[in-house]
Enzyme design. Structure first.
Site, short mmCIF file in Angstrom:
data_model
loop_
_atom_site.label_atom_id
_atom_site.label_comp_id
_atom_site.label_asym_id
_atom_site.label_seq_id
_atom_site.Cartn_x
_atom_site.Cartn_y
_atom_site.Cartn_z
N LYS A 9 0.84 -1.20 0.00
CA LYS A 9 0.00 0.00 0.00
C LYS A 9 0.89 1.27 0.00
O LYS A 9 2.11 1.18 0.20
CB LYS A 9 -0.91 -0.03 1.23
CG LYS A 9 -1.86 -1.23 1.25
CD LYS A 9 -2.75 -1.18 2.48
CE LYS A 9 -3.68 -2.38 2.54
NZ LYS A 9 -4.60 -2.30 3.69
N TYR A 49 -12.17 -2.97 -3.03
CA TYR A 49 -12.68 -3.00 -1.65
C TYR A 49 -14.21 -3.01 -1.58
O TYR A 49 -14.78 -2.62 -0.56
CB TYR A 49 -12.11 -1.80 -0.88
CG TYR A 49 -10.67 -2.02 -0.45
CD1 TYR A 49 -10.31 -3.11 0.33
CD2 TYR A 49 -9.67 -1.11 -0.81
CE1 TYR A 49 -8.99 -3.31 0.74
CE2 TYR A 49 -8.35 -1.31 -0.41
CZ TYR A 49 -8.02 -2.41 0.37
OH TYR A 49 -6.72 -2.61 0.78
N ASN A 112 -1.62 -0.40 7.40
CA ASN A 112 -1.10 -1.75 7.69
C ASN A 112 -0.27 -2.31 6.54
O ASN A 112 -0.08 -3.50 6.41
CB ASN A 112 -2.23 -2.70 8.11
CG ASN A 112 -3.24 -2.92 7.01
OD1 ASN A 112 -3.15 -2.34 5.93
ND2 ASN A 112 -4.22 -3.77 7.27
N HIS A 115 -1.66 -5.63 1.48
CA HIS A 115 -2.90 -6.41 1.34
C HIS A 115 -2.55 -7.75 0.71
O HIS A 115 -1.75 -7.80 -0.22
CB HIS A 115 -3.90 -5.67 0.44
CG HIS A 115 -5.03 -6.54 -0.02
ND1 HIS A 115 -6.17 -6.71 0.74
CD2 HIS A 115 -5.18 -7.34 -1.11
CE1 HIS A 115 -6.97 -7.56 0.11
NE2 HIS A 115 -6.40 -7.96 -1.02
N GLU A 126 -9.16 -11.03 -7.62
CA GLU A 126 -8.26 -9.88 -7.46
C GLU A 126 -7.16 -9.87 -8.53
O GLU A 126 -6.83 -8.81 -9.08
CB GLU A 126 -7.67 -9.87 -6.05
CG GLU A 126 -8.74 -9.52 -5.00
CD GLU A 126 -8.24 -9.50 -3.57
OE1 GLU A 126 -9.00 -9.05 -2.70
OE2 GLU A 126 -7.09 -9.94 -3.30
#
Ligand code: CMP
Length: 143
Positions: A9, A49, A112, A115, A126
């Protein structure tokens, strides 16, 4: 062969952790079959998402993911979906085990770092969402 989708990310890219993530997956024996850096469009972020659409953090999540470049990748190997999730650690870095990527480097649930697909079916959708077939090359070590 099983595949998973892994995205570093914007916080992971900005903190210089792309190499660390790639190294951990390579050292575990998984094969990198696709890799690119991109700035994510709102449309792609909302599709990726979509499952969180009704959650209170959805808007900030989409804003964050579109805020700077991410590094998207596809990895191949036996059991790679579950194994990569273990390497990544729990969603909240504050409870993620030391030795996991989020446990070692993550600072908060909204930052975080990374992913990883949560199931084989999710991984398939995905990978198809983020990559064209021509961007992926399966290969086997010949040494
Ligand atoms: P990720 O594995 O990318 O999947 C969904 C993301 O939503 C998750 O990592 C977190 O970054 C984010 N997320 C989950 N719960 C929260 C929360 N309570 N507040 C902010 N972000 C969250």
């Amino acid at each position: 062969m099983e595949r998973t989708f892994i995205m570093v990310k914007p916080d992971g890219v900005q903190r210089g952790l792309v190499g660390e993530v790639i190294q951990r997956l390579e050292c575990k024996g998984f094969t990198l079959v696709g890799l690119k850096q991109l700035t994510v469009s709102r449309e792609l972020a909302e599709s990726h998402y979509a499952v969180h659409k009704e959650r209170p953090f959805f808007k900030s999540l989409v804003e964050f993911i579109t805020s700077g470049p991410v590094v998207a990748s596809v990895w191949e190997g036996d059991g790679v979906v579950a194994s990569a999730r273990k390497l990544i650690g729990a969603t909240n870095p504050l409870t993620a085990e030391p030795g996991t990527i989020r446990g070692d480097f993550g600072v908060s649930i909204g930052r975080n770092l990374i992913h990883g697909s949560d199931a084989i079916e999710t991984a398939q959708s995905e990978v198809a969402l983020w990559f064209e077939d021509g961007e992926l090359s399966s290969w086997k070590p010949s040494i």
